[in-house]
Write a protein that holds these residues in place. Structure first.
Motif, short mmCIF file in Angstrom:
data_model
loop_
_atom_site.label_atom_id
_atom_site.label_comp_id
_atom_site.label_asym_id
_atom_site.label_seq_id
_atom_site.Cartn_x
_atom_site.Cartn_y
_atom_site.Cartn_z
N UNK A 195 0.86 -1.17 0.00
CA UNK A 195 0.00 0.00 0.00
C UNK A 195 0.90 1.23 0.00
N UNK A 196 1.07 1.83 -1.20
CA UNK A 196 1.95 2.99 -1.33
C UNK A 196 1.51 3.81 -2.54
N UNK B 72 13.13 4.35 0.99
CA UNK B 72 12.74 5.27 2.05
C UNK B 72 11.35 4.94 2.61
N UNK B 73 10.45 4.55 1.74
CA UNK B 73 9.07 4.29 2.16
C UNK B 73 8.43 3.35 1.15
N UNK B 74 7.45 2.59 1.59
CA UNK B 74 6.88 2.47 2.92
C UNK B 74 7.74 1.59 3.82
N UNK B 75 7.36 1.50 5.06
CA UNK B 75 8.04 0.59 5.98
C UNK B 75 7.73 -0.84 5.54
N UNK C 99 16.96 2.25 4.92
CA UNK C 99 16.76 3.45 4.11
C UNK C 99 18.11 3.89 3.56
N UNK C 100 18.09 4.91 2.74
CA UNK C 100 19.31 5.51 2.23
C UNK C 100 19.55 6.86 2.91
N UNK C 101 18.91 7.03 4.09
CA UNK C 101 19.07 8.24 4.90
C UNK C 101 18.80 9.51 4.10
#
Length: 159
Positions: free
Chosen positions: A28-29, A103-106, A135-137
């Protein structure tokens, strides 16, 4: 027993409003990975790791993006074919370890379902499949949510 290790990598561009499939699960994104197949970077990296371990070229060799046959196909079907190909050479998969970078979603809530899909196709136990995410910060194309990356290693063996 003969054992071999394979490494896989994949990257796909993210597009707004496109389905986001990872490990055979639709997340879900608001955006999803874009590609010739379903653009499942996790499964593509795993396929390359499996093929590489058995010295069977790479995913693009077996499933070229110039072939309409593979357009929109579920990457789990590609994985099933990779498992068949190494089986023809007398190999079976021992384990898979994969890392997603986005980065998203978790990803954590989706991992159990991803592992179940992968176990079903590969014949592995759930304990033999590891999926992690980081993530890639917020740096680079991943940090700007323009793309998603996956890495995978696998062990194959022949008795």
């Amino acid at each position: 027993m003969k054992m071999k290790v394979g490494f896989g990598f994949d990257v796909h561009q993210m597009k707004e409003g496109h389905p986001f499939v990872l490990g055979g699960v639709t997340l879900d994104h608001h955006a999803g990975a874009f590609g010739h197949s379903d653009a499942d970077v996790l499964v593509h990296a795993i396929c390359d790791a499996i093929l590489g371990a058995a010295n069977l070229e790479d995913i693009g060799y077996h499933f070229p993006n110039t072939d309409a046959k593979w357009k929109g196909i579920s990457s789990l079907l590609l994985l099933k074919e990779c498992v068949r190909l190494i089986g023809e050479k007398g190999f079976e998969i021992g384990n898979i370890d994969a890392m997603l970078v986005l980065e998203a979603p978790k990803i954590k809530p989706y991992i159990p379902a991803m592992k179940e899909h992968l176990a079903e196709v590969t014949g592995l136990d759930l304990d033999d499949i590891s999926i992690k995410a980081t993530t890639n910060e917020t740096m680079g194309f991943i940090g700007r949510e323009e793309g998603v990356v996956a890495y995978a290693v696998c062990l194959i063996s022949k008795s």
